[in-house]
Design a protein around this motif. Structure first.
Motif, PDB file in Angstrom:
ATOM      1  N   GLN A 257       0.906  -1.211  -0.107  1.00 36.23           N
ATOM      2  CA  GLN A 257      -0.029  -0.056   0.070  1.00 36.23           C
ATOM      3  C   GLN A 257       0.570   1.262  -0.103  1.00 36.23           C
ATOM      4  O   GLN A 257       0.605   2.137  -0.539  1.00 36.23           O
ATOM      5  CB  GLN A 257      -0.825  -0.104   1.198  1.00 36.23           C
ATOM      6  CG  GLN A 257      -2.106  -0.932   1.258  1.00 36.23           C
ATOM      7  CD  GLN A 257      -2.905  -1.200   2.525  1.00 36.23           C
ATOM      8  OE1 GLN A 257      -2.554  -0.341   3.456  1.00 36.23           O
ATOM      9  NE2 GLN A 257      -3.677  -1.939   2.505  1.00 36.23           N
ATOM     10  N   ARG A 258       1.924   1.285   0.704  1.00 37.70           N
ATOM     11  CA  ARG A 258       2.879   2.397   0.833  1.00 37.70           C
ATOM     12  C   ARG A 258       3.566   2.513  -0.428  1.00 37.70           C
ATOM     13  O   ARG A 258       3.560   3.571  -0.997  1.00 37.70           O
ATOM     14  CB  ARG A 258       3.989   2.190   1.795  1.00 37.70           C
ATOM     15  CG  ARG A 258       5.027   3.396   2.141  1.00 37.70           C
ATOM     16  CD  ARG A 258       5.642   3.292   3.348  1.00 37.70           C
ATOM     17  NE  ARG A 258       6.468   2.010   3.521  1.00 37.70           N
ATOM     18  CZ  ARG A 258       6.061   1.236   4.384  1.00 37.70           C
ATOM     19  NH1 ARG A 258       5.285   0.981   5.285  1.00 37.70           N
ATOM     20  NH2 ARG A 258       6.794  -0.031   4.445  1.00 37.70           N
ATOM     21  N   SER A 259       3.867   1.576  -0.930  1.00 39.24           N
ATOM     22  CA  SER A 259       4.773   1.651  -2.470  1.00 39.24           C
ATOM     23  C   SER A 259       3.538   1.961  -3.309  1.00 39.24           C
ATOM     24  O   SER A 259       3.987   2.836  -4.214  1.00 39.24           O
ATOM     25  CB  SER A 259       5.086  -0.006  -2.795  1.00 39.24           C
ATOM     26  OG  SER A 259       6.281  -0.283  -1.913  1.00 39.24           O
ATOM     27  N   SER A 260       2.245   1.566  -3.404  1.00 39.92           N
ATOM     28  CA  SER A 260       1.489   1.915  -4.288  1.00 39.92           C
ATOM     29  C   SER A 260       1.057   3.479  -4.095  1.00 39.92           C
ATOM     30  O   SER A 260       0.934   4.280  -5.153  1.00 39.92           O
ATOM     31  CB  SER A 260      -0.124   1.071  -4.019  1.00 39.92           C
ATOM     32  OG  SER A 260      -0.933   1.680  -5.234  1.00 39.92           O
ATOM     33  N   LEU A 261       1.080   3.846  -3.025  1.00 41.42           N
ATOM     34  CA  LEU A 261       0.737   5.284  -2.764  1.00 41.42           C
ATOM     35  C   LEU A 261       1.835   6.087  -2.980  1.00 41.42           C
ATOM     36  O   LEU A 261       1.679   7.084  -3.621  1.00 41.42           O
ATOM     37  CB  LEU A 261       0.421   5.622  -1.011  1.00 41.42           C
ATOM     38  CG  LEU A 261       0.061   6.981  -0.429  1.00 41.42           C
ATOM     39  CD1 LEU A 261      -1.124   7.546  -1.391  1.00 41.42           C
ATOM     40  CD2 LEU A 261      -0.097   6.901   0.919  1.00 41.42           C
ATOM     41  N   GLU A 262       3.111   5.934  -2.831  1.00 44.25           N
ATOM     42  CA  GLU A 262       4.316   6.577  -3.164  1.00 44.25           C
ATOM     43  C   GLU A 262       4.534   6.727  -4.831  1.00 44.25           C
ATOM     44  O   GLU A 262       4.824   7.644  -5.487  1.00 44.25           O
ATOM     45  CB  GLU A 262       5.546   5.968  -2.749  1.00 44.25           C
ATOM     46  CG  GLU A 262       5.597   5.890  -1.158  1.00 44.25           C
ATOM     47  CD  GLU A 262       6.767   5.179  -0.595  1.00 44.25           C
ATOM     48  OE1 GLU A 262       7.482   4.485  -1.316  1.00 44.25           O
ATOM     49  OE2 GLU A 262       7.202   5.421   0.573  1.00 44.25           O
TER      50      GLU A 262
ATOM     51  N   ARG B 151       4.189  10.108  -6.854  1.00 41.45           N
ATOM     52  CA  ARG B 151       5.191  10.262  -7.898  1.00 41.45           C
ATOM     53  C   ARG B 151       4.578  10.567  -9.124  1.00 41.45           C
ATOM     54  O   ARG B 151       5.024  11.648  -9.927  1.00 41.45           O
ATOM     55  CB  ARG B 151       6.073   9.232  -7.989  1.00 41.45           C
ATOM     56  CG  ARG B 151       7.290   9.058  -6.771  1.00 41.45           C
ATOM     57  CD  ARG B 151       8.390   8.076  -7.230  1.00 41.45           C
ATOM     58  NE  ARG B 151       8.056   6.707  -7.731  1.00 41.45           N
ATOM     59  CZ  ARG B 151       7.758   5.972  -6.867  1.00 41.45           C
ATOM     60  NH1 ARG B 151       8.288   6.167  -5.617  1.00 41.45           N
ATOM     61  NH2 ARG B 151       7.387   4.640  -7.237  1.00 41.45           N
ATOM     62  N   GLN B 152       3.700   9.981  -9.603  1.00 45.20           N
ATOM     63  CA  GLN B 152       2.873  10.045 -10.755  1.00 45.20           C
ATOM     64  C   GLN B 152       2.331  11.614 -10.876  1.00 45.20           C
ATOM     65  O   GLN B 152       2.243  12.292 -11.779  1.00 45.20           O
ATOM     66  CB  GLN B 152       1.834   8.914 -11.149  1.00 45.20           C
ATOM     67  CG  GLN B 152       2.604   7.667 -11.551  1.00 45.20           C
ATOM     68  CD  GLN B 152       1.730   6.616 -11.601  1.00 45.20           C
ATOM     69  OE1 GLN B 152       0.482   6.937 -11.418  1.00 45.20           O
ATOM     70  NE2 GLN B 152       2.038   5.386 -12.081  1.00 45.20           N
TER      71      GLN B 152
ATOM     72  N   GLY C  18       3.328  14.579 -12.998  1.00 43.25           N
ATOM     73  CA  GLY C  18       2.098  14.956 -13.955  1.00 43.25           C
ATOM     74  C   GLY C  18       2.103  16.664 -13.828  1.00 43.25           C
ATOM     75  O   GLY C  18       1.980  17.463 -14.712  1.00 43.25           O
ATOM     76  N   LEU C  19       2.147  16.954 -12.450  1.00 46.34           N
ATOM     77  CA  LEU C  19       2.360  18.587 -11.909  1.00 46.34           C
ATOM     78  C   LEU C  19       3.503  19.184 -12.668  1.00 46.34           C
ATOM     79  O   LEU C  19       3.335  20.196 -13.010  1.00 46.34           O
ATOM     80  CB  LEU C  19       2.245  18.722 -10.473  1.00 46.34           C
ATOM     81  CG  LEU C  19       0.809  18.432 -10.108  1.00 46.34           C
ATOM     82  CD1 LEU C  19       0.941  18.483  -8.256  1.00 46.34           C
ATOM     83  CD2 LEU C  19      -0.261  19.224 -10.127  1.00 46.34           C
ATOM     84  N   ASN C  20       4.556  18.572 -12.388  1.00 44.27           N
ATOM     85  CA  ASN C  20       5.822  19.311 -12.978  1.00 44.27           C
ATOM     86  C   ASN C  20       5.912  19.334 -14.443  1.00 44.27           C
ATOM     87  O   ASN C  20       6.407  20.270 -15.110  1.00 44.27           O
ATOM     88  CB  ASN C  20       7.005  18.153 -12.510  1.00 44.27           C
ATOM     89  CG  ASN C  20       7.353  18.408 -11.106  1.00 44.27           C
ATOM     90  OD1 ASN C  20       6.998  19.307 -10.453  1.00 44.27           O
ATOM     91  ND2 ASN C  20       8.122  17.217 -10.538  1.00 44.27           N
ATOM     92  N   ARG C  21       5.232  18.208 -15.183  1.00 51.15           N
ATOM     93  CA  ARG C  21       5.148  18.250 -16.646  1.00 51.15           C
ATOM     94  C   ARG C  21       4.154  19.488 -16.767  1.00 51.15           C
ATOM     95  O   ARG C  21       4.384  20.151 -17.892  1.00 51.15           O
ATOM     96  CB  ARG C  21       4.470  16.899 -17.049  1.00 51.15           C
ATOM     97  CG  ARG C  21       4.444  16.848 -18.613  1.00 51.15           C
ATOM     98  CD  ARG C  21       4.279  15.571 -19.120  1.00 51.15           C
ATOM     99  NE  ARG C  21       3.069  15.030 -18.576  1.00 51.15           N
ATOM    100  CZ  ARG C  21       2.925  14.083 -17.591  1.00 51.15           C
ATOM    101  NH1 ARG C  21       4.261  13.556 -17.210  1.00 51.15           N
ATOM    102  NH2 ARG C  21       1.849  13.505 -17.145  1.00 51.15           N
TER     103      ARG C  21
END
Length: 227
Positions: free
Chosen positions: A63-68, A72-73, A77-80
């Protein structure tokens, strides 16, 4: 005693002792079995608890990996989006600067054939547009450096025509055409800039350098051709 003989008592005590011994043995066996059963159940419970804890930790890790990964995505997306917005805003400022350049060049071209035409306001607009554009693309690249030379170059080209007219040179008409070719070249370059990506600016800058350097040779040929 009680009508029981010695042999009977021996059999009685033997049976009693045997039964007691059997009961004790059975009790010990039961206790041993119970102890082993309890130990086995405790081991099973500990193993189950351990597996449950490992499963919970694995699920929590997933769950932590999925949330991270989601974060990140989202951040990517915001950075893009921010990069695209900054790029688009810069391109809009570049287009606005080009519009100023084109406006000044159009004015210069309209009055190029008129001796009394005041070119200074139009050249000032070209200079303003060039400086605004250099602020966007930078002044250290090939195109940025070359653009910085063009206001002075256009002034010298116009002054060359002025001196030809003042001295009534026979090649004055050719000098005017040569001056107009400079304006047309820069107008055409603006169209190319508006359709080009930033990684193509270097080639455009080199082309401008070549054109500007050839101007002196063209004026030399023009003057010698008319003499």
């Amino acid at each position: 005693m009680w009508g029981i003989g010695q042999e009977g008592w021996l059999q009685l005590w033997s049976g009693f002792i045997g039964s007691v011994t059997g009961a004790i043995a059975a009790t010990l066996v039961a206790l041993l079995v119970l102890r082993r059963t309890n130990r086995h159940q405790r081991a099973l419970a500990e193993d189950a608890a351990k597996k449950q804890a490992e499963l919970a930790e694995k699920q929590l890790s997933e769950q932590r990996s999925s949330l991270e990964a989601q974060l990140r995505q989202q951040q990517e997306g915001l950075n893009r989006q921010l990069r695209e917005q900054r790029l688009e805003a810069r391109r809009e400022r570049e287009r606005a600067a080009m519009a100023v350049i084109v406006s000044g060049l159009t004015g210069l071209r309209a009055g190029a054939k008129h001796p009394d035409f005041d070119h200074r306001p139009h050249l000032d607009r070209v200079t303003e547009g060039i400086h605004r554009w250099r602020l966007e693309i930078g002044t250290s690249g090939v195109l940025g450096e070359e653009l910085g030379a063009w206001p002075g170059f256009l002034w010298l080209a116009h002054d060359y025509v002025r001196r030809c007219r003042q001295n009534h040179e026979p090649y004055t008409e050719g000098a005017v055409k040569l001056y107009i070719s400079c304006l047309d070249y820069l107008l055409d370059a603006c169209l190319k800039w508006s359709e080009s990506e930033s990684d193509e600016y270097g080639a455009l800058g080199n082309d401008m350098i070549t054109f500007r350097n050839d101007f002196g040779e063209k004026t030399f040929k023009l003057e010698n051709l008319r003499r």
